[in-house]
Scaffold this motif. Structure first.
Motif, mmCIF file in Angstrom:
data_model
loop_
_atom_site.group_PDB
_atom_site.id
_atom_site.type_symbol
_atom_site.label_atom_id
_atom_site.label_comp_id
_atom_site.label_asym_id
_atom_site.label_seq_id
_atom_site.Cartn_x
_atom_site.Cartn_y
_atom_site.Cartn_z
ATOM 1 N N ASP A 4 -5.204 7.838 -0.704
ATOM 2 C CA ASP A 4 -5.008 7.033 0.501
ATOM 3 C C ASP A 4 -5.929 7.497 1.621
ATOM 4 O O ASP A 4 -6.483 6.683 2.359
ATOM 5 C CB ASP A 4 -3.549 7.093 0.965
ATOM 6 C CG ASP A 4 -2.620 6.348 0.034
ATOM 7 O OD1 ASP A 4 -3.062 5.347 -0.572
ATOM 8 O OD2 ASP A 4 -1.452 6.761 -0.094
ATOM 9 N N GLN A 5 -6.108 8.807 1.738
ATOM 10 C CA GLN A 5 -7.022 9.343 2.744
ATOM 11 C C GLN A 5 -8.461 8.937 2.421
ATOM 12 O O GLN A 5 -9.214 8.550 3.313
ATOM 13 C CB GLN A 5 -6.908 10.861 2.823
ATOM 14 C CG GLN A 5 -7.792 11.470 3.886
ATOM 15 C CD GLN A 5 -7.698 12.985 3.930
ATOM 16 O OE1 GLN A 5 -7.263 13.618 2.986
ATOM 17 N NE2 GLN A 5 -8.125 13.551 5.042
ATOM 18 N N GLN A 8 -8.919 5.297 3.402
ATOM 19 C CA GLN A 8 -9.052 5.115 4.852
ATOM 20 C C GLN A 8 -10.434 5.551 5.350
ATOM 21 O O GLN A 8 -11.025 4.904 6.208
ATOM 22 C CB GLN A 8 -7.943 5.868 5.592
ATOM 23 C CG GLN A 8 -6.552 5.320 5.338
ATOM 24 C CD GLN A 8 -6.458 3.816 5.546
ATOM 25 O OE1 GLN A 8 -6.910 3.277 6.552
ATOM 26 N NE2 GLN A 8 -5.877 3.121 4.580
ATOM 27 N N ASP A 22 -8.717 -3.628 -0.042
ATOM 28 C CA ASP A 22 -8.065 -2.394 -0.493
ATOM 29 C C ASP A 22 -7.968 -2.278 -2.010
ATOM 30 O O ASP A 22 -8.215 -1.209 -2.569
ATOM 31 C CB ASP A 22 -6.673 -2.246 0.120
ATOM 32 C CG ASP A 22 -6.716 -1.805 1.571
ATOM 33 O OD1 ASP A 22 -7.836 -1.726 2.138
ATOM 34 O OD2 ASP A 22 -5.645 -1.553 2.147
#
Length: 95
Positions: A4-5, A8, A22
């Motif tokens: 997830d990091q 982002q 995404d």
């Protein structure tokens, strides 16, 4: 590695602020991580900022160069080679 990091950071690097891409970006990130760990034998460490940023940069390059057949740019090649070296050079099979 916190995917997830990575997602982002890739989105920030690409200037994407919505979740529209995404699914596609996550697939690229998963592919990059699998390639590095499975095929190239790199032991990615979650707490290592160099590993995190390499995955981000490699994933970003993959997204931007979908149709590129020329190969990996030199700066990513050098960084990948440095990952091999800093992980012990693969002498005992654990790169």
């Amino acid at each position: 590695m916190d995917k997830d990091q990575v997602l982002q950071l890739v989105k920030a690097r690409l200037g994407i602020s919505t979740a529209v891409r995404d699914t596609y970006l996550t697939a690229i990130i998963n592919g990059v991580i699998t390639e590095l760990t499975g095929e190239k034998g790199v032991n990615l460490q979650a707490e290592n900022a160099n590993h995190l940023m390499f995955v981000v940069d490699y994933s970003t390059w993959r997204y931007q160069n979908k149709d590129n057949t020329a190969g990996l740019p030199r700066h990513l090649q050098f960084r990948l080679h440095n990952l091999f070296i800093h992980n012990g050079g693969g002498a005992d099979g654990d790169v």
